[in-house]
Design a protein around this motif. Structure first.
Motif, short mmCIF file in Angstrom:
data_model
loop_
_atom_site.label_atom_id
_atom_site.label_comp_id
_atom_site.label_asym_id
_atom_site.label_seq_id
_atom_site.Cartn_x
_atom_site.Cartn_y
_atom_site.Cartn_z
N ALA A 66 -10.00 -29.62 20.26
CA ALA A 66 -10.07 -29.14 18.72
C ALA A 66 -8.98 -28.09 18.42
CB ALA A 66 -11.40 -29.05 18.38
N LEU A 67 -9.10 -27.12 19.36
CA LEU A 67 -8.24 -25.97 19.33
C LEU A 67 -6.71 -26.47 19.40
CD1 LEU A 67 -8.31 -22.67 19.00
CD2 LEU A 67 -7.87 -23.00 21.59
N ALA A 68 -6.37 -27.22 20.57
CA ALA A 68 -5.26 -27.69 20.61
C ALA A 68 -4.79 -28.76 19.64
CB ALA A 68 -5.21 -28.48 22.26
N GLU A 69 -5.60 -29.49 19.22
CA GLU A 69 -5.17 -30.46 18.14
C GLU A 69 -4.81 -29.32 16.82
OE1 GLU A 69 -7.02 -34.23 15.89
OE2 GLU A 69 -8.17 -33.34 17.37
N HIS A 70 -5.59 -28.60 16.42
CA HIS A 70 -5.47 -27.61 15.20
C HIS A 70 -4.17 -26.97 15.48
CE1 HIS A 70 -5.91 -25.18 12.15
NE2 HIS A 70 -5.64 -23.80 12.77
N PHE A 71 -3.82 -26.57 16.53
CA PHE A 71 -2.45 -25.59 16.62
C PHE A 71 -1.48 -26.58 16.84
CE2 PHE A 71 -5.28 -21.95 16.96
CZ PHE A 71 -4.46 -21.03 15.99
N GLY A 72 -1.46 -27.97 17.33
CA GLY A 72 -0.48 -28.64 17.65
C GLY A 72 0.28 -28.43 19.00
N ALA A 73 1.48 -29.09 19.13
CA ALA A 73 2.31 -28.70 20.12
C ALA A 73 2.90 -27.42 19.93
CB ALA A 73 3.63 -29.90 20.18
N ALA A 74 3.19 -26.74 21.16
CA ALA A 74 3.90 -25.49 21.06
C ALA A 74 5.51 -25.78 20.92
CB ALA A 74 3.75 -24.88 22.56
N VAL A 75 5.96 -24.95 19.91
CA VAL A 75 7.42 -25.24 19.72
C VAL A 75 8.35 -24.31 20.87
CG1 VAL A 75 9.19 -24.69 18.28
CG2 VAL A 75 7.11 -25.61 17.27
N GLU A 76 9.04 -24.79 21.33
CA GLU A 76 9.86 -24.06 22.53
C GLU A 76 10.44 -22.82 22.08
OE1 GLU A 76 9.81 -24.10 25.82
OE2 GLU A 76 8.20 -25.38 25.17
N ASP A 77 11.16 -22.95 21.07
CA ASP A 77 12.17 -21.60 20.51
C ASP A 77 11.17 -21.04 19.50
OD1 ASP A 77 13.62 -19.69 19.64
OD2 ASP A 77 15.29 -20.99 19.31
N GLU A 78 10.62 -19.87 19.82
CA GLU A 78 9.70 -18.99 18.80
C GLU A 78 10.61 -18.85 17.57
OE1 GLU A 78 8.68 -15.03 19.29
OE2 GLU A 78 9.68 -14.93 20.96
N ASP A 79 11.86 -18.73 17.41
CA ASP A 79 12.57 -18.39 16.34
C ASP A 79 12.50 -19.84 15.48
OD1 ASP A 79 12.96 -15.83 16.51
OD2 ASP A 79 15.18 -16.26 17.46
N GLU A 80 12.17 -21.01 15.84
CA GLU A 80 11.89 -22.20 15.18
C GLU A 80 10.72 -22.06 14.41
OE1 GLU A 80 13.94 -24.84 14.75
OE2 GLU A 80 15.34 -23.36 15.77
N GLY A 81 9.85 -21.18 14.81
CA GLY A 81 8.49 -21.08 13.81
C GLY A 81 7.82 -22.30 14.10
N SER A 82 6.77 -22.47 13.27
CA SER A 82 6.03 -23.91 13.10
C SER A 82 5.47 -23.82 11.84
CB SER A 82 5.13 -23.97 14.51
OG SER A 82 4.30 -22.89 14.24
N ALA A 83 4.67 -24.99 11.51
CA ALA A 83 3.81 -25.00 10.37
C ALA A 83 2.54 -23.95 10.45
CB ALA A 83 3.19 -26.37 10.32
N PHE A 84 2.31 -23.33 9.33
CA PHE A 84 1.20 -22.64 9.06
C PHE A 84 -0.10 -23.08 9.45
CE2 PHE A 84 -1.77 -20.05 7.03
CZ PHE A 84 -1.16 -18.58 6.77
N LYS A 85 -0.60 -22.35 10.52
CA LYS A 85 -2.14 -22.85 11.26
C LYS A 85 -3.09 -21.66 10.91
CE LYS A 85 -0.52 -26.62 12.62
NZ LYS A 85 -1.06 -27.89 11.97
#
Lengths: 519, 519
Positions: free
Chosen positions: B440-459
């Protein structure tokens, strides 16, 4: 006679002056040498002094229109090469960073040879080049001028021979850097900051100075004009306590700092820089210290009134402590020299007599001792550090608590004034103005002492007419003075008319110059 | 819609968050990268913020019984080797000084190979070893304890990838170092300073945090326990905003810091260290910034009220300026949040609309505009930066000058409270406590984004029960989290009872742990 300090500055021919200085720095617990070559640890009482200096001077720097910034510690080597003149003059003794990684090898930690920097980085010995680089990027139009910045920072200049506060491989300072549209504005800034330093030194540090322009050979490399304030130490030597430089267009041309004028032309800026450092603390020690230790001007004393309770592990201790707490609280509501009185109740576990001598050595302006009798009578017994002794006796006084609290602001102002007056009288009485030949000068100062740590008899300064030689002629003067361990300090702003020949060249004198042995 | 800032933090999937952060740092004129690799120039508005932070925190550090000192910038290599454990854990990316002189060669400036140091010196990455060495010399008896010191200093850690304020090769910080007679006293100090940081962060920075203990794998090398405060940024990531370490006897044993106890035995001290840095400024930006720029909590705003006069090169300008001066003077007599109101009349030559937007971007809490009509009517028109807009419209208000001046202290307190409330609501609403399996944790946070500067959706964060694994089991947890770009932040002090299995091990949970992406 009981003395707080282990070394007197007065013994015999004053050859103990350097030992006396070191004894104060050590016994007033200001600073000590660290295990890092030539670098010091500034201890709480010494750093407290620096905090008071910073606070007062920072207010003055902001009131004159400057803003604080922070620039990097490390400077690429190529930045120095840009200013050949600057580099020639600047001591090349600097700390050089060449690698950026350590690694473990055979259980030891070593510099990783694969982590060599492409370009060596210098630990800042001053930041003109970095500020200049930023000015060149930030300044576009006359509307951006004047740009008036300051930073508080640490500085490293590799010193082979160090003395705490006076000459250390690392020190703390502020460095102002400003850019202006024309010479007039930049010169006005240079003089404004010199005046800020003069007034700060005299008003806050109670350290009288002579402000003036440095002769050409003592200019900051690349400067058009360098000004200094010079203070007289109790061994008669001069301490350069602050400098202010008018850099003309020299740095602007080297770094291409230009602006579009109102008329649309592209012009070079005129820049300045100015600074004072933790060296000032050395100046305060050598101006106000006595054979009992340091004496601090109340304006910079981290604690202005220290209350020592006489505790005996008896029931009445509680009453004594309560009395002391009430006193410190009452003092904290009083205002002296424009700020709330800084008072401390010293509850450390030592004997109260030891604590009293500790505060005498540290130079707290007013030291109060309270015992059970004082507590019962609602009174205090105190001594003023600026007038510690009446002959051999410690000059302590008693007073009702309320009266004392009401009196403290006036007393602190009096101490501040008394320390200044004493130092001013010494300065005024020890500048000879009647010396009219180089031979008389040499005779007055006597033979140079080889080892500067040996000191020499108190000679004060000489203020003499000179013809303001330049170039080779000035170098010749400088060499003759150096042989006597003397230097030209500055050409006082406050001149008196001169007549007759120059002390050095025999040509007609045009102004007076200050000559002294110096730190 | 007109915006003050060039980049929105909200666009699309928030992948512009890092760009938005950089835009604020640049357009609010806080800092910029210098020509020195990875090091920043902190500009006047950014440094003004740091000065406010320093002043407030320094008061708290002194009120809790600490004294400021200053220790050397450079540390001999051998000092690091003394503490192998410390060194193993510590990043070995440090600036290494190997030479102490430059020389001119063929008209160029080069490192003088004859001036190699016998022992390399490291630019301090932290000062535990130097303080420890001094403690070992200064501490003799239980009467010398506790010894509670702090220093404000610059720090260098070679960073390959830098981001202004958040990760730079040089930064400014304070580092506290204390020594105590026993574990109890040292642990109490560790928690006291953690609480100082928590209260400072929430009260002064208006930045809500979660205080807790770091899991074993995130401890400071050599520490027995490390505590942190963690703040939630507007992209949902965690920022470690301050740390406090209980070092046990580890450093004391490595450096032989011992004291004679009251019973006469020789005992090792228990030591602590704790620090916060200019990173806090990055935290303030990412907590309070919006799409118009920075919003500053009044408690740290270098200027709390900025008055922009609308000047038209006409005779009535004089009246407008006089009105503005009177206003700033009147504001300066008011007290808000325990200090005099900091007000500024902005007389720069730009258009007044440009100046208004400039102060919006910089985040001045209250911005006043006054024109000829305001001057004539004795009124002011102002906007509150925390509530800049009413829909698309700028929400400005008019008020008689006297009423406004009287209102400002309450308004500043309101803004301070409003910024905290907004950030607190975001923090509280975005910690999931209902996740009960690693899947559930993995699903909540979703896939890791490779480049941290790309950011990702607010979790946001997850607060989950765990069994507090140690050693290899903890390392396995850490590795699984790392694959999702997640980390264990801390174990909140403020625990709620747990039941059921650990999210990671399946064993019975014993406490809750915070999990998040982090800076």
């Amino acid at each position: 006679m009981q003395r707080a300090l282990s070394v007197s500055r007065m013994t015999g021919n004053r050859s103990t002056f350097p030992d006396w200085y070191q004894a104060i720095v050590r016994e007033a617990d200001l600073a000590e040498l660290s295990p890092v070559r030539g670098m010091m640890i500034i201890k709480p009482w010494g750093y407290g002094l620096w905090e008071q200096i910073q606070r007062d001077l920072d207010r003055r720097i902001k009131e004159t229109g400057h803003q604080n910034v922070y620039f990097p510690l490390l400077i690429p080597l190529s930045f120095f090469a840009k200013e050949a003149q600057h580099v020639e003059g600047f001591a090349k003794e600097m700390a050089v960073v060449t690698h950026h990684r350590l690694k473990a090898e055979d259980g030891r930690l070593v510099v990783d040879p694969t982590a060599e920097l492409d370009e060596p980085l210098i630990v800042r010995p001053t930041s003109e080049t970095l500020f200049g680089d930023a000015f060149q990027r930030w300044i576009k139009s006359h509307r951006d001028l004047p740009m008036m910045l300051n930073q508080w920072a640490n500085i490293v200049r590799w010193e082979m021979r160090t003395r705490l506060f006076l000459r250390t491989s690392e020190f703390l300072w502020q460095e102002g850097h400003t850019a202006h549209a024309d010479a007039e504005d930049a010169r006005a800034e240079t003089m404004r900051m010199l005046e800020v330093y003069r007034d700060f030194s005299e008003t806050t540090l109670a350290m009288p100075v002579i402000a003036g322009e440095k002769p050409e050979n003592e200019r900051f490399p690349g400067a058009v004009a360098t000004y200094s304030i010079e203070a007289m130490m109790q061994d008669g030597k001069a301490l350069q306590a602050g400098t202010s430089h008018y850099l003309g267009e020299n740095f602007a041309r080297a770094q291409n700092i230009r602006f579009q004028s109102a008329a649309g032309t592209l012009e070079y800026c005129h820049t300045t820089s100015w600074g004072v450092s933790t060296r000032l603390i050395g100046g305060v020690v050598m101006t106000h210290g006595d054979d009992d230790g340091l004496r601090l001007p109340p304006a910079i004393a981290p604690r202005q009134v220290v209350v020592v309770p006489m505790l005996r592990d008896k029931p009445e201790d509680a009453e004594v402590l309560a009395h002391g707490e009430a006193l410190v609280k009452a003092l904290g509501t009083q205002v002296a020299l424009g700020e709330r009185v800084r008072a401390l109740l010293d509850t450390r576990g030592q004997r109260s007599a030891d604590k009293r001598w500790d505060w005498v050595r540290r130079g707290a302006p007013i030291i109060v001792e309270i015992g059970p009798r004082d507590a019962a009578a609602g009174q205090v017994t105190f001594l003023r550090r600026d007038a510690l002794r009446d002959g051999e006796k410690i000059a302590s006084k008693s007073m009702p608590l309320d009266a004392f609290v009401a009196e403290v602001p006036a007393m602190l102002a009096e101490i501040q004034a008394a320390l200044f007056a004493e130092a001013k009288a010494r300065l005024d009485a020890n500048i000879r103005t009647d010396i009219r030949s180089f031979e008389a000068l040499a005779e007055h100062f006597g033979a140079a002492v080889e080892d500067e740590d040996e000191g020499s008899a108190f000679k004060g300064w000489v203020r003499a007419p000179w013809s303001k030689p330049t170039g080779a002629a000035l170098e010749a003067v400088d060499a003759r003075l150096k042989a006597l361990k003397l230097t030209l300090r500055n050409i006082p702003l406050d001149q008196t008319p001169v007549s007759g020949p120059c002390l050095f060249t025999g040509e007609p004198a045009v102004e007076e110059v200050l000559i002294a042995r110096a730190y």
